[in-house]
Structure formats: structure tokens, C-alpha cells
Design a protein around this motif. Structure first.
Motif, PDB file in Angstrom:
ATOM      1  N   LEU A  42       0.828  -1.199   0.000  1.00  0.00           N
ATOM      2  CA  LEU A  42       0.000   0.000   0.000  1.00  0.00           C
ATOM      3  C   LEU A  42       0.866   1.254   0.000  1.00  0.00           C
ATOM      4  O   LEU A  42       0.579   2.226  -0.710  1.00  0.00           O
ATOM      5  CB  LEU A  42      -0.939  -0.011   1.210  1.00  0.00           C
ATOM      6  CG  LEU A  42      -1.888   1.183   1.344  1.00  0.00           C
ATOM      7  CD1 LEU A  42      -2.777   1.307   0.112  1.00  0.00           C
ATOM      8  CD2 LEU A  42      -2.741   1.050   2.602  1.00  0.00           C
ATOM      9  N   LYS A  43       1.951   1.237   0.761  1.00  0.00           N
ATOM     10  CA  LYS A  43       2.836   2.399   0.802  1.00  0.00           C
ATOM     11  C   LYS A  43       3.459   2.667  -0.567  1.00  0.00           C
ATOM     12  O   LYS A  43       3.706   3.818  -0.930  1.00  0.00           O
ATOM     13  CB  LYS A  43       3.930   2.195   1.854  1.00  0.00           C
ATOM     14  CG  LYS A  43       3.426   2.314   3.286  1.00  0.00           C
ATOM     15  CD  LYS A  43       4.558   2.502   4.276  1.00  0.00           C
ATOM     16  CE  LYS A  43       5.454   1.283   4.329  1.00  0.00           C
ATOM     17  NZ  LYS A  43       6.503   1.436   5.377  1.00  0.00           N
ATOM     18  N   ARG A  44       3.676   1.594  -1.340  1.00  0.00           N
ATOM     19  CA  ARG A  44       4.247   1.775  -2.675  1.00  0.00           C
ATOM     20  C   ARG A  44       3.253   2.445  -3.627  1.00  0.00           C
ATOM     21  O   ARG A  44       3.640   2.980  -4.668  1.00  0.00           O
ATOM     22  CB  ARG A  44       4.684   0.427  -3.246  1.00  0.00           C
ATOM     23  CG  ARG A  44       5.843  -0.209  -2.495  1.00  0.00           C
ATOM     24  CD  ARG A  44       6.407  -1.400  -3.250  1.00  0.00           C
ATOM     25  NE  ARG A  44       7.444  -2.064  -2.475  1.00  0.00           N
ATOM     26  CZ  ARG A  44       7.273  -3.208  -1.834  1.00  0.00           C
ATOM     27  NH1 ARG A  44       6.106  -3.830  -1.894  1.00  0.00           N
ATOM     28  NH2 ARG A  44       8.263  -3.750  -1.150  1.00  0.00           N
ATOM     29  N   ALA A  45       1.965   2.398  -3.280  1.00  0.00           N
ATOM     30  CA  ALA A  45       0.953   3.051  -4.116  1.00  0.00           C
ATOM     31  C   ALA A  45       0.815   4.535  -3.803  1.00  0.00           C
ATOM     32  O   ALA A  45       0.184   5.272  -4.564  1.00  0.00           O
ATOM     33  CB  ALA A  45      -0.397   2.361  -3.931  1.00  0.00           C
ATOM     34  N   LYS A  46       1.399   4.987  -2.705  1.00  0.00           N
ATOM     35  CA  LYS A  46       1.233   6.378  -2.288  1.00  0.00           C
ATOM     36  C   LYS A  46       1.704   7.380  -3.347  1.00  0.00           C
ATOM     37  O   LYS A  46       1.047   8.419  -3.550  1.00  0.00           O
ATOM     38  CB  LYS A  46       1.959   6.636  -0.969  1.00  0.00           C
ATOM     39  CG  LYS A  46       1.701   8.030  -0.387  1.00  0.00           C
ATOM     40  CD  LYS A  46       2.346   8.174   0.984  1.00  0.00           C
ATOM     41  CE  LYS A  46       2.005   9.519   1.608  1.00  0.00           C
ATOM     42  NZ  LYS A  46       2.534  10.658   0.833  1.00  0.00           N
ATOM     43  N   PRO A  47       2.810   7.133  -4.068  1.00  0.00           N
ATOM     44  CA  PRO A  47       3.204   8.101  -5.106  1.00  0.00           C
ATOM     45  C   PRO A  47       2.137   8.316  -6.172  1.00  0.00           C
ATOM     46  O   PRO A  47       2.031   9.419  -6.725  1.00  0.00           O
ATOM     47  CB  PRO A  47       4.470   7.469  -5.697  1.00  0.00           C
ATOM     48  CG  PRO A  47       5.039   6.651  -4.589  1.00  0.00           C
ATOM     49  CD  PRO A  47       3.843   6.094  -3.871  1.00  0.00           C
ATOM     50  N   VAL A  48       1.343   7.287  -6.467  1.00  0.00           N
ATOM     51  CA  VAL A  48       0.262   7.442  -7.448  1.00  0.00           C
ATOM     52  C   VAL A  48      -0.805   8.384  -6.895  1.00  0.00           C
ATOM     53  O   VAL A  48      -1.301   9.275  -7.596  1.00  0.00           O
ATOM     54  CB  VAL A  48      -0.357   6.075  -7.803  1.00  0.00           C
ATOM     55  CG1 VAL A  48      -1.501   6.246  -8.802  1.00  0.00           C
ATOM     56  CG2 VAL A  48       0.700   5.134  -8.361  1.00  0.00           C
ATOM     57  N   VAL A  49      -1.150   8.185  -5.622  1.00  0.00           N
ATOM     58  CA  VAL A  49      -2.138   9.056  -4.979  1.00  0.00           C
ATOM     59  C   VAL A  49      -1.614  10.494  -4.928  1.00  0.00           C
ATOM     60  O   VAL A  49      -2.348  11.448  -5.236  1.00  0.00           O
ATOM     61  CB  VAL A  49      -2.467   8.547  -3.564  1.00  0.00           C
ATOM     62  CG1 VAL A  49      -3.490   9.462  -2.891  1.00  0.00           C
ATOM     63  CG2 VAL A  49      -2.981   7.112  -3.611  1.00  0.00           C
ATOM     64  N   ASP A  50      -0.354  10.653  -4.555  1.00  0.00           N
ATOM     65  CA  ASP A  50       0.240  11.997  -4.493  1.00  0.00           C
ATOM     66  C   ASP A  50       0.256  12.658  -5.868  1.00  0.00           C
ATOM     67  O   ASP A  50      -0.026  13.861  -6.000  1.00  0.00           O
ATOM     68  CB  ASP A  50       1.665  11.914  -3.943  1.00  0.00           C
ATOM     69  CG  ASP A  50       1.702  11.512  -2.473  1.00  0.00           C
ATOM     70  OD1 ASP A  50       0.654  11.629  -1.803  1.00  0.00           O
ATOM     71  OD2 ASP A  50       2.772  11.077  -2.012  1.00  0.00           O
TER      72      ASP A  50
END
Length: 376
Positions: free
Chosen positions: A168-176
Motif C-alpha cells: 500500500l505504501k508503494r501506491a502512495k506516489p500514485v495518490v500523491d
């Protein structure tokens, strides 16, 4: 926390039709009572928006806050598609680089916006429940009939200190990235009228190029004008082989074995005929069929019968080394020459071998349970 990742390949040439739309719908369903949907795509069409709206009709989708980032680069997105997205419940649309694109005489962006992501979740990034990243825009072709690949990730029961949490943390750049792009994008209301005028001035036809393909037109055909629509006619038109359970051979040559096969209405598409409605007892046309190892037999009719089925006229069985077609498996394979087919008369074991050798196979069932299918 549980984590699930899967890759979905859509390609009508091997019968995989509607795969992207299925993946998005599954992500929506598995996300439960999500509150936010964020979607970014390069292009959108009115037919693509309609497909998305029809498929995502759950309470969570309707109630959720929806944000759409859609480009107008090169004039590929239809203005009415943008308007339709903005009219969805709790929806807002913004356009990346809109002012720069409109300042170009040919609607060329300073850099192309080509992202395709679909996110379902909560207000914060750690509440993300599903993420789809891939090649698909919100067009009918991308969602159903184009060759596309998407990756779907799903998180359940979010909590820290798990392997899934690391994903999930690896998906954070997409959200940002989405948040940053959203903040800098232009409001639809500020640019829609001007874009509509520029769009109308474009050379005709003003249709996304990918939606002019024959495959997409077949998929979107009107159900009031065609006997079958959607996925099945696309698959029938692309399949290398059609197999049918031969337990319903018409006894038209009593007392000799029959040579007319009942198949579902619309099967005609496999043999190269249009799926448009016709009157019952209409001969749709003729093809050439040969039994394996024999010459072609001309003028084998394909007929829409009074029983509402497409009837195939088969070669006379005893002339070509076949005792009977009844209770066999009949496999029709396209030959390189137009309107020519090779018929293999086999059994369940023979069918199993052919299915194992195929790149993909689709098994179907008639209303009364008799089976048929497609090999790619």
C-alpha cells in the motif's frame, strides 16, 4: 490486511472481450463501501462513459465523491463525454494542461497527458482499497474491445505492520501524483465551451479513432436491430473454430441420418454473416464445408429458421465417411479462403485435445443446456 494483485489482458483476437470493464467492476465491488473514486485517463468518449456508468451502478459508486482528470490533448476526447462525467452524482471533472492545449492551433499539449488509473478508497491515501493502472482510457474500445492490459491491486482490512501495508505504501506516489495534478488542472466549466467550439471545427468524423474499428462497432450494435450484441458477436467473428454438441441434428432425411444442425441465433456471425434481424425462414447465405480429408461441398446453407435458431446445412454424412452426426462433437474451423470451413467430427476426448491446444477457449450454453463454444 490482505493484499491481492492480478493482471488482466484484453484482446478480442483471442476472445478476451470486456476484460477491462470487468476488472474495474470487480475492483469497485471488492472495495466495499468506498467513499472516493479518482480516475485519470488520456481520453474519454460518450460511449465509454455510458459503459462505465451502466456497469458501476452500485450504491457505493453512486454515493461516492468522484473526481475525473481527462485530457483534451489533440481533440480526441469528446466534449459530451466530459459533460456526461460531470453530470454523474457527486462528480467533478478537471482538464490537465487545458489552457496550453487550447492555445495551440492544433490542440497540441506541451507534454502529452497519457495516464490511466482508477482508484477506489477513502479520503486519505492509507484508505485506498483498489488501484487499477494500465493502458485503458474511458472509451468503448478501451473498456471492451481494444487490446489492453491493466494491473489490479486490492487491499482489505487495512492495518499497519503487514506485507500488504508495504504494498500500500508503494501506491502512495500514485495518490500523491493525482492530488498534485488535480490541484493544477483547469476546471471543466472554465474551458468546456471553448473546447466544444474548437472540437466542432476539427475535420470529420469527430469520433475517437479507436471507436471506428469494426470490432467496436460490432460490440456497440443496437440490440433492437441485431439478434446478438455485445461480447458474443465479437468473439464469434474472431474465433478460429466453433464447436457444437451434435445432440440436436434435425432428422430431415428419414430414415437416413440427418444433415441439418440447430445452433443458437447469431451463430451466423462465425460463418461471416451479419447479425442484423431478419425474418424467420430466411436463408442468410451459403458457405463451403468439407469433412476432414475430403473435398469442399458447395452451397451449404446458413438459415434463420422458424424455430428461432440458425440452422447449418452439413455435407451428406455417408458420402464423406461419417455414419451420423447425431451425438458427436462438431468442430468447424475457418480456412484461409473466404467462406470455406473444415468440419471435424469427433467426441469429447477430441474436443478436449483441441481446447488444450487453443490459445483461449470460451464455453457457452444454449437455453436448454446444450453446449457449444469457441476456440482461438
Amino acid at each position: 490486511m490482505a493484499y491481492e494483485m492480478s493482471v488482466h489482458a484484453q484482446d478480442p483476437k483471442v476472445g478476451r472481450v470486456g476484460v477491462v470493464l470487468d476488472a474495474i467492476a470487480h475492483a469497485s465491488k471488492e472495495s466495499g463501501d468506498y467513499e472516493h473514486v479518482d480516475i485519470a485517463v488520456a481520453y474519454a468518449s460518450t460511449k465509454g462513459v455510458r459503459l462505465l456508468k451502466e456497469r458501476l451502478s452500485s450504491g457505493a459508486w453512486t454515493a461516492s465523491t468522484k473526481r475525473f482528470l481527462v485530457s483534451i490533448d489533440f481533440g480526441f476526447t469528446q466534449p459530451n463525454a466530459l459533460k456526461a462525467l460531470s453530470e454523474l452524482d457527486n462528480s467533478e471533472v478537471r482538464i490537465p494542461n487545458a489552457r496550453a492545449v487550447l492555445d495551440s492551433s492544433v490542440l497540441r499539449p506541451p507534454s502529452a497527458f497519457h495516464a490511466k488509473i482508477f482508484m477506489f478508497g477513502g479520503e486519505e491515501w492509507k484508505d485506498l482499497r483498489a488501484l487499477i493502472v494500465g493502458s485503458a482510457n474511458v472509451t468503448a474500445s478501451a473498456l471492451s474491445t481494444g487490446a489492453e492490459v491493466v494491473t489490479k491491486q486490492i487491499w482489505r482490512n487495512n492495518s499497519s505492520r503487514t506485507v500488504a501495508w508495504e504494498h500500500l505504501k508503494r501506491a502512495k506516489p500514485v495518490v500523491d501524483w493525482f492530488e498534485d495534478t488535480w490541484d493544477s488542472a483547469d476546471l471543466l466549466a472554465d474551458v468546456l465551451d471553448e473546447y466544444r467550439q474548437r472540437y466542432r471545427a476539427l475535420p470529420k468524423p469527430r469520433i475517437p479513432p479507436e471507436e471506428t474499428t469494426r470490432t467496436t462497432r460490432v460490440f456497440l450494435a443496437s440490440p433492437t436491430e441485431h439478434v446478438i450484441t455485445g461480447i458474443l458477436p465479437v468473439q464469434l467473428a474472431a474465433a478460429k473454430s466453433l464447436w457444437v454438441d451434435g445432440s440436436s441434428i434435425i432428422r430431415n432425411r428419414k430414415p437416413r441420418p440427418g444433415n441439418q444442425l440447430n445452433t443458437p441465433r447469431g451463430t451466423r456471425v462465425f460463418f461471416g454473416f451479419d447479425s442484423r434481424n431478419v425474418s424467420k425462414n430466411t436463408t442468410l447465405g451459403y458457405v463451403e464445408i468439407r469433412i476432414s480429408g475430403h473435398d469442399y461441398v458447395k452451397k451449404r446453407s446458413i438459415r434463420f429458421a422458424d424455430n428461432g435458431m440458425d440452422i447449418i446445412g452439413l455435407p451428406i454424412p455417408e458420402r464423406y465417411g461419417v455414419g451420423t452426426y447425431q451425438d458427436t462433437i462438431l468442430i468447424f474451423t475457418r480456412d484461409p479462403t473466404h467462406a470455406r470451413f473444415t468440419l471435424t467430427v469427433t467426441d469429447q476426448a477430441g474436443l478436449a485435445d483441441r481446447r488444450a491446444a487453443a490459445a483461449n477457449n470460451v464455453e457457452l450454453s444454449m437455453s436448454h443446456g446444450r453446449r457449444y463454444g469457441l476456440l482461438f
